[in-house]
Scaffold this active site. Structure first.
Site, short mmCIF file in Angstrom:
data_model
loop_
_atom_site.label_atom_id
_atom_site.label_comp_id
_atom_site.label_asym_id
_atom_site.label_seq_id
_atom_site.Cartn_x
_atom_site.Cartn_y
_atom_site.Cartn_z
N GLU A 1 -31.02 115.96 14.19
CA GLU A 1 -31.36 115.43 15.51
C GLU A 1 -32.20 116.47 16.24
OE1 GLU A 1 -27.70 114.41 17.43
OE2 GLU A 1 -26.97 113.33 15.67
N ASP B 1 -25.34 117.54 28.94
CA ASP B 1 -25.30 118.72 28.08
C ASP B 1 -24.59 119.87 28.75
OD1 ASP B 1 -26.79 117.57 25.93
OD2 ASP B 1 -28.59 117.76 27.15
#
Length: 253
Positions: A45, A56
């Site tokens: 990814e 995140d």
């Protein structure tokens, strides 16, 4: 057949690695991909850096900020990857927020992905309903698999709905917190993994968030098809050269 679907059919537990494009150095992207494949990673990814990565944790936020400061852009990423399929055979996905894709133009973005050999997209902030209404035809036109995320808070009804419109794998977020905060999986999380397995979904599941060593990889793949390592690998890249990647992977499986 799409490369993601091909590898999902293989009789093994899959290891997927996430890293941020343009980090730690602007021109590291292709070298990291090649080194990961060389050392047995099943899927990659590629993180598209964004200035406001809400889902995140600090490690990936920092890498995204650094990549942007290095000069990474969507256009540059596509230029870096234009010849990637001359050497790399494993599935490649781009993971990122929808805003940069919209700025590039969604169809233009999907077309470029198709041209260079990207197999799928993971877009945490693209709602299912909006995807079905506005973008599904575009993704399918360019043979891109859209991977949806589920969390411990996602209802079984919603998971079944996501499963019904998916055509590769479902990204199972191991925890409700941001990335990078896990040290291991407890009883509650293991029960969550088992609960989703017992739904007997049409699409296999791959677990992300909190996988960082052999123990957590084994826990994550006890009931599911594979696991994704992101923050731990990004942190490794901060302190180690690309030719040391094999040492990181040796500690996983």
């Amino acid at each position: 057949m799409n490369r993601i679907n091909q590898i999902l059919q293989e009789n093994k537990k899959l290891l997927s690695i996430y890293f941020t494009a343009g980090y730690p150095n602007l021109n590291d992207t292709v070298s990291i991909i090649k080194e990961l494949e060389r050392n047995g990673v099943d899927m990659i990814e590629i993180g598209l850096p964004f200035s406001d990565p809400l889902a995140d944790g600090p490690t990936i936020q920092e890498s995204s900020t650094q990549a942007i400061a290095n000069g990474m852009t969507t256009k540059l990423l596509f230029e870096q990857l234009k010849d990637i399929r001359e050497t790399v055979k494993i599935p490649l996905l781009i993971m990122g927020y929808f805003n940069p894709m919209m700025q590039f133009g969604v169809e233009n973005f999907c077309q470029k992905c198709n041209e260079i050999g990207i197999d799928g997209l993971i877009i945490p902030d693209l709602p299912l309903e909006e995807y079905l209404l506005e973008y599904q035809e575009i993704f399918e036109k360019y043979n891109l698999k859209n991977v949806f995320l589920v969390t411990p808070q996602t209802s079984n009804e919603r998971i079944l709905q996501i499963d019904s419109v998916s055509d590769s794998f479902i990204y199972m977020v191991s925890t409700s917190s941001v990335t990078g905060n896990q040290t291991g999986f407890g009883k509650e999380q293991m029960e969550y993994f088992e609960r989703i397995s017992n739904l007997n979904l049409n699409n296999p599941q791959i677990i992300g968030f909190g996988i960082n060593n052999e123990e957590t990889f084994s826990q994550a793949t006890l009931h599911q098809k594979g696991a994704i390592i992101g923050s731990a690998f990004v942190k490794f890249l901060k302190n180690n050269s690309i030719d040391k990647i094999r040492l990181f992977l040796q500690k996983i499986k």
